[in-house]
Design an enzyme around this catalytic site. Structure first.
Site, mmCIF file in Angstrom:
data_model
loop_
_atom_site.group_PDB
_atom_site.id
_atom_site.type_symbol
_atom_site.label_atom_id
_atom_site.label_comp_id
_atom_site.label_asym_id
_atom_site.label_seq_id
_atom_site.Cartn_x
_atom_site.Cartn_y
_atom_site.Cartn_z
ATOM 1 N N ASN A 1 0.960 -1.105 0.154
ATOM 2 C CA ASN A 1 0.126 -0.074 0.195
ATOM 3 C C ASN A 1 1.064 1.185 -0.098
ATOM 4 O O ASN A 1 1.905 1.233 0.827
ATOM 5 C CB ASN A 1 -0.771 0.268 1.191
ATOM 6 C CG ASN A 1 -2.046 0.779 1.151
ATOM 7 O OD1 ASN A 1 -2.344 1.273 -0.256
ATOM 8 N ND2 ASN A 1 -2.799 1.179 2.059
ATOM 9 N N TYR B 1 4.319 -0.200 7.798
ATOM 10 C CA TYR B 1 3.294 -1.383 8.059
ATOM 11 C C TYR B 1 3.053 -2.646 7.349
ATOM 12 O O TYR B 1 2.963 -3.385 7.886
ATOM 13 C CB TYR B 1 1.972 -0.176 7.975
ATOM 14 C CG TYR B 1 0.696 -0.729 8.413
ATOM 15 C CD1 TYR B 1 0.126 -0.737 9.877
ATOM 16 C CD2 TYR B 1 -0.242 -1.335 7.411
ATOM 17 C CE1 TYR B 1 -0.973 -1.252 10.087
ATOM 18 C CE2 TYR B 1 -1.519 -1.753 7.902
ATOM 19 C CZ TYR B 1 -1.902 -1.781 9.196
ATOM 20 O OH TYR B 1 -3.001 -2.157 9.694
HETATM 21 P P1 NAP Z 1 -8.015 1.712 16.066
HETATM 22 O O1 NAP Z 1 -9.127 2.132 16.134
HETATM 23 O O2 NAP Z 1 -6.883 3.125 15.756
HETATM 24 O O3 NAP Z 1 -7.441 1.317 17.684
HETATM 25 C C1 NAP Z 1 -6.167 0.886 17.884
HETATM 26 C C2 NAP Z 1 -6.020 0.442 19.001
HETATM 27 O O4 NAP Z 1 -4.683 -0.172 19.387
HETATM 28 C C3 NAP Z 1 -6.568 1.116 20.452
HETATM 29 O O5 NAP Z 1 -7.182 0.406 21.386
HETATM 30 C C4 NAP Z 1 -5.227 1.631 21.012
HETATM 31 O O6 NAP Z 1 -5.142 1.842 22.284
HETATM 32 C C5 NAP Z 1 -4.197 0.428 20.775
HETATM 33 N N1 NAP Z 1 -2.860 1.091 20.561
HETATM 34 C C6 NAP Z 1 -2.354 1.848 19.845
HETATM 35 N N2 NAP Z 1 -1.280 2.262 20.255
HETATM 36 C C7 NAP Z 1 -0.713 1.495 21.097
HETATM 37 C C8 NAP Z 1 0.263 1.126 21.876
HETATM 38 N N3 NAP Z 1 1.615 1.913 21.332
HETATM 39 N N4 NAP Z 1 0.574 0.032 22.779
HETATM 40 C C9 NAP Z 1 -0.760 -0.754 22.936
HETATM 41 N N5 NAP Z 1 -1.902 -0.543 22.177
HETATM 42 C C10 NAP Z 1 -1.828 0.534 21.631
HETATM 43 O O7 NAP Z 1 -7.313 0.602 15.109
HETATM 44 P P2 NAP Z 1 -8.113 -0.549 14.510
HETATM 45 O O8 NAP Z 1 -8.679 -0.063 13.252
HETATM 46 O O9 NAP Z 1 -9.119 -1.185 15.488
HETATM 47 O O10 NAP Z 1 -6.855 -1.630 14.155
HETATM 48 C C11 NAP Z 1 -6.945 -2.707 14.864
HETATM 49 C C12 NAP Z 1 -5.652 -3.797 14.221
HETATM 50 O O11 NAP Z 1 -6.324 -4.076 13.159
HETATM 51 C C13 NAP Z 1 -4.519 -3.082 14.119
HETATM 52 O O12 NAP Z 1 -3.395 -3.917 14.289
HETATM 53 C C14 NAP Z 1 -4.486 -2.493 12.482
HETATM 54 O O13 NAP Z 1 -3.418 -2.404 12.149
HETATM 55 C C15 NAP Z 1 -5.190 -3.747 12.036
HETATM 56 N N6 NAP Z 1 -6.039 -3.416 10.734
HETATM 57 C C16 NAP Z 1 -6.686 -2.413 10.767
HETATM 58 C C17 NAP Z 1 -7.318 -2.054 9.628
HETATM 59 C C18 NAP Z 1 -8.589 -0.826 9.358
HETATM 60 O O14 NAP Z 1 -8.880 -0.333 8.048
HETATM 61 N N7 NAP Z 1 -8.840 -0.221 10.532
HETATM 62 C C19 NAP Z 1 -7.113 -2.881 8.407
HETATM 63 C C20 NAP Z 1 -6.330 -3.619 8.486
HETATM 64 C C21 NAP Z 1 -5.658 -4.128 9.506
HETATM 65 P P3 NAP Z 1 -5.733 3.609 22.856
HETATM 66 O O15 NAP Z 1 -7.214 3.774 22.677
HETATM 67 O O16 NAP Z 1 -5.386 3.616 24.258
HETATM 68 O O17 NAP Z 1 -4.945 4.354 22.054
#
Ligand code: NAP
Length: 238
Positions: A140, A146
Site C-alpha cells: 500500500n 506497516y
Molecule cells: P484503532 O481504532 O486505531 O485502535 C487501535 C487500538 O490499539 C486502540 O485500542 C489503541 O489504544 C491501541 N494502541 C495504539 N497504540 C498502542 C500501543 N503503543 N500499545 C498498545 N496499544 C496501542 O485501530 P483498528 O482499526 O481497530 O486496528 C486494530 C488492528 O487492525 C491493528 O493491528 C490494525 O493494524 C489492524 N487493521 C486495521 C485496519 C483498518 O482498516 N482499520 C485494516 C487492516 C488491519 P488507545 O485507545 O489507548 O490508544
C-alpha cells in the site's frame, strides 16, 4: 467448566473493542488493554478486566504480564490486535516512523506470543490470533513500514503454528481490508470513494464483522485451523 481467558490488546477502540465485547458476550473471560487509564476504565465499565499496555515500552509489557500472572496465571487465547500507522512514502520515511511501526507490530507480537505460549503450554491448549492486514499481501503506497511489519507477522504466525501445534496451540492471522475505525478516519471523502471503487462489496468493513471472525477462530469450531491467513476485505484482494 470455567470460562476460557482471552487477552485482547487494543480493546479500547475499533476492532479490538468490538472483539472484546463479542467474546465477552459469547462466554469468554476477557482481559482487554488500552494505553491510557481512561481506556482501562471504559473496558472495566464494559464488564471486562482492563489493563494498561504500551507495546512500544518493554517495561509496560512486562508489568502487564506480571499483573496477568498474579491475577489469572493463565491466558488461553491471545489476540494481538493493537496497532498504529505512521504513513509516509518510502523516499520520505524517517527511521523513527519505520522503527515505531515495526516495534509496536512485529517486535511486540513476537514477545507477546513468547510470553503467552509459555502459559498455554502448561494447559496444552492455546489460540493465537494475530491481526495483520491486506497491506501485507498487496502493499500500500505510504505504508512500507506497516506492510513490512504485517507481512512479518504473517510469516511469524506460520512458524508459531509449526512449533506449537504438538502442544495443542493453534496460530492464525486475520488480514482485514479497509475497516471503519479511527485508523481509517483520516481519509477524505474522495479518497474513500476511490478506495470503495476497488472493493467489490463497495463499502468499508465494520469492526463487528472482524470481531465475528475473531470470535469464530477463538471458538471450539475452529480447532483444526492453524497457520492460516484469513482475508476479510469485501473482495478488495482475492
Ligand atoms: P484503532 O481504532 O486505531 O485502535 C487501535 C487500538 O490499539 C486502540 O485500542 C489503541 O489504544 C491501541 N494502541 C495504539 N497504540 C498502542 C500501543 N503503543 N500499545 C498498545 N496499544 C496501542 O485501530 P483498528 O482499526 O481497530 O486496528 C486494530 C488492528 O487492525 C491493528 O493491528 C490494525 O493494524 C489492524 N487493521 C486495521 C485496519 C483498518 O482498516 N482499520 C485494516 C487492516 C488491519 P488507545 O485507545 O489507548 O490508544
Amino acid at each position: 467448566m470455567s470460562k476460557k481467558i482471552v487477552l485482547v490488546t487494543g480493546a479500547s477502540r475499533g476492532i479490538g473493542r468490538a472483539a472484546a465485547n463479542k467474546l465477552s458476550k459469547t462466554g469468554f473471560n476477557v482481559i482487554g488493554t488500552a494505553t491510557s487509564q481512561k481506556g482501562v476504565d471504559q473496558i472495566n465499565q464494559e464488564g471486562m478486566y482492563g489493563l494498561i499496555l504500551n507495546l512500544n515500552d518493554k517495561k509496560s509489557i512486562e508489568s502487564m504480564w506480571e499483573n496477568i500472572i498474579d491475577n489469572f496465571n493463565c491466558v488461553d487465547i491471545l489476540i494481538n490486535n493493537a496497532g498504529i500507522t505512521k504513513d509516509n512514502i518510502i523516499a520520505r520515511m524517517s527511521m523513527d516512523e519505520w522503527e515505531e511501526v515495526i516495534n509496536i507490530h512485529l517486535n511486540a507480537t513476537f514477545y507477546m506470543c513468547q510470553r503467552a505460549t509459555k502459559l498455554m503450554m502448561k494447559n496444552r491448549f492455546g489460540r493465537v490470533i494475530n491481526i495483520s492486514s491486506t497491506s501485507a499481501t498487496i502493499g500500500n503506497r505510504g505504508q512500507g513500514n506497516y506492510a513490512a511489519a504485517k507481512a512479518g507477522i504473517e510469516a511469524f504466525t506460520r512458524t508459531l503454528a509449526r512449533e506449537f501445534g504438538s502442544r495443542g496451540i493453534t496460530a492464525n492471522n486475520i488480514a482485514p481490508g479497509f475497516i471503519d475505525t479511527d485508523m481509517t478516519k483520516f481519509l477524505s471523502e474522495e479518497e474513500r470513494d476511490n478506495i470503495q471503487k476497488d472493493i467489490p462489496l463497495n463499502r468499508f468493513g465494520k469492526p463487528e464483522e472482524v470481531a465475528d471472525l475473531i470470535n469464530f477462530l477463538a471458538s471450539d469450531e475452529a480447532s483444526y485451523i492453524t497457520g492460516q491467513t484469513i482475508h476479510l476485505n469485501g473482495g478488495l484482494y482475492m
